[in-house]
Scaffold this active site. Structure first.
Site, PDB file in Angstrom:
ATOM      1  N   SER A  41     -11.940  34.726 -80.211  1.00 19.61           N
ATOM      2  CA  SER A  41     -12.020  34.010 -79.071  1.00 19.61           C
ATOM      3  C   SER A  41     -10.738  33.877 -78.301  1.00 19.61           C
ATOM      4  O   SER A  41      -9.774  34.328 -78.897  1.00 19.61           O
ATOM      5  CB  SER A  41     -12.822  32.804 -79.123  1.00 19.61           C
ATOM      6  OG  SER A  41     -11.800  31.715 -79.543  1.00 19.61           O
ATOM      7  N   ILE A  42     -10.671  33.407 -77.113  1.00 16.40           N
ATOM      8  CA  ILE A  42      -9.463  33.333 -76.218  1.00 16.40           C
ATOM      9  C   ILE A  42      -8.699  32.148 -76.712  1.00 16.40           C
ATOM     10  O   ILE A  42      -7.472  32.164 -76.628  1.00 16.40           O
ATOM     11  CB  ILE A  42      -9.949  33.106 -74.835  1.00 16.40           C
ATOM     12  CG1 ILE A  42      -8.681  33.150 -74.113  1.00 16.40           C
ATOM     13  CG2 ILE A  42     -10.544  31.510 -74.685  1.00 16.40           C
ATOM     14  CD1 ILE A  42      -9.016  33.178 -72.465  1.00 16.40           C
ATOM     15  N   LYS A  43      -9.318  31.351 -77.436  1.00 12.53           N
ATOM     16  CA  LYS A  43      -8.781  29.982 -78.221  1.00 12.53           C
ATOM     17  C   LYS A  43      -7.563  30.485 -79.241  1.00 12.53           C
ATOM     18  O   LYS A  43      -7.032  29.616 -79.731  1.00 12.53           O
ATOM     19  CB  LYS A  43      -9.769  29.026 -78.516  1.00 12.53           C
ATOM     20  CG  LYS A  43     -10.827  28.569 -77.558  1.00 12.53           C
ATOM     21  CD  LYS A  43      -9.869  27.612 -76.423  1.00 12.53           C
ATOM     22  CE  LYS A  43     -10.581  27.004 -75.358  1.00 12.53           C
ATOM     23  NZ  LYS A  43      -9.763  26.004 -74.545  1.00 12.53           N
ATOM     24  N   ASP A  44      -7.828  31.839 -79.744  1.00  9.78           N
ATOM     25  CA  ASP A  44      -6.774  32.115 -80.744  1.00  9.78           C
ATOM     26  C   ASP A  44      -5.269  32.033 -80.152  1.00  9.78           C
ATOM     27  O   ASP A  44      -4.368  31.623 -80.787  1.00  9.78           O
ATOM     28  CB  ASP A  44      -6.833  33.579 -81.175  1.00  9.78           C
ATOM     29  CG  ASP A  44      -8.161  33.893 -82.052  1.00  9.78           C
ATOM     30  OD1 ASP A  44      -8.833  32.811 -82.341  1.00  9.78           O
ATOM     31  OD2 ASP A  44      -8.409  34.840 -82.444  1.00  9.78           O
ATOM     32  N   GLY A  47      -4.619  28.216 -80.284  1.00 10.11           N
ATOM     33  CA  GLY A  47      -4.122  27.810 -81.454  1.00 10.11           C
ATOM     34  C   GLY A  47      -2.570  27.983 -81.856  1.00 10.11           C
ATOM     35  O   GLY A  47      -1.920  27.461 -82.490  1.00 10.11           O
TER      36      GLY A  47
END
Length: 352
Positions: A41-44, A47
């Site tokens: 996901s884009i949230k890597d 993070g």
């Protein structure tokens, strides 16, 4: 061909795809495949940025514990980085999140605290409030706080935006994104408005969320609405969301979002997560309203592998009235799972 020595160096630089299966009016619609990030996901991106900035500032020290309230994908991004860097992580997750996300997090070694998804901010069981409570009681902890952490919009301003600009050769008229923490659309807007103030920043918002009203009307009132898509939509305005940088908004129902996912997988071969359905449906709706050609970009936010038991499960879609079903006009319409249509129910000897 590059050989990487760490999975972390593989975050970002995701490919761009032009969609052809949708009626986009006079516009061309492109999607950036953030599902191709290592954690899916884009949230890597978020993070990695949050942890590295916390290490630089000294807020996160060796042997520390990372704590976060998350709809799942930021948690996966944080847990992915945490396991590689050797940190413990505790994640507070609303109970509506998919089982696949939770299993992924458990596989990464995260400690999961499930809490209610039907309570507003300020309630002790609201996921962000509960995360703050746990952080206050945990020595050596660092609260990632994606909703207020400036590293969140920063990573999109410095990586996601420039990548899109390069892939589109600077020829982009509108960017469509969702709002969960607010970091994606704010960081992108900061980058694109500096490049060209005429680029339109558009929010795709689930029906029941307050973000579209905040953008279009300038005011909002949360009336207890809820939605089934995960990771986008809010009942408050996060600190990381700069509404002044957003030009327009499209409201997308759950049915529109989940039906869009079916078109994506069956006609484009793209397996997207539930928020992807909201973004692509919102982008298509916005495109259809235009009267002149425009080049529009949105995201495949995450992989649909995390939603197989929901978004790609006919029985779950049927149970939640998200599936268009042909009716026979007789009693067979009342049968939910039909063997003659390949549906199956499994039971064990202990089921009652």
């Amino acid at each position: 061909m590059t050989v990487h020595t760490s999975l972390l160096s593989m975050i970002g630089n995701t490919p761009m795809l032009k969609l052809t299966a949708f009626d986009t009016g006079p516009c061309e619609l492109f999607v950036k495949l953030e599902s191709q990030n290592p954690g899916g996901s884009i949230k890597d991106r978020v993070g990695l940025a949050i942890i590295e900035e916390a290490e630089k500032s000294g807020d996160l020290k060796a042997g520390g514990t990372i704590i976060e309230a998350t709809a799942g994908n930021t948690g996966i991004g944080l847990a992915l980085v945490a396991v590689i860097k050797g940190y413990k992580i505790i994640l507070v997750i609303p109970d509506k999140m998919s089982r696949e996300k939770i299993l992924h997090l458990e596989g990464l070694g995260a400690e999961i605290v499930l809490t209610r998804s039907d309570v507003p901010e300020g309630h002790p069981e609201y996921y962000q409030d509960l995360a703050r409570t746990i952080a206050a009681k945990t020595p050596g902890s660092f609260l990632a706080n994606q909703f207020s952490n400036p590293a969140n919009p920063m990573i999109h301003r410095t990586t996601t935006g420039p990548e899109i600009w390069e892939q589109m050769d600077g020829n982009i008229d509108a960017m469509v994104a969702g709002v969960g923490s607010g970091g994606t659309i704010t960081g992108l807007a900061e980058f694109f408005k500096e490049k060209n103030p005429n680029i339109q920043m558009v929010v795709a918002d689930p029906e029941g969320s307050i973000v579209a009203d905040a953008v279009i009307k300038g005011s909002f009132s949360y009336d207890g609405g809820s939605w089934l898509v995960e990771g986008v939509g809010e009942d408050f305005i996060p600190d990381n969301l700069n509404v002044d940088l957003i030009d327009d908004a499209e409201v997308v129902t759950d049915k529109e979002a989940f039906q869009t996912l079916q078109i994506l997988i069956r006609k484009e071969g793209v397996l997207g997560g539930s928020s992807t359905g909201t973004l692509v449906a919102g982008a298509v709706k916005w495109c259809q309203k235009q009267t002149s050609p425009k080049r529009v970009v949105t995201f495949i936010c995450d992989t649909g592998n995390k939603y197989l038991s929901k978004a790609y499960n006919k029985s779950w879609l049927h149970d939640n009235d998200l599936l268009e079903v042909e009716t026979a006009g007789n009693v067979t319409d009342l049968i939910n799972r039909r063997a003659d249509q390949g549906d199956m129910i499994s039971v064990s000897v202990s089921d009652t």
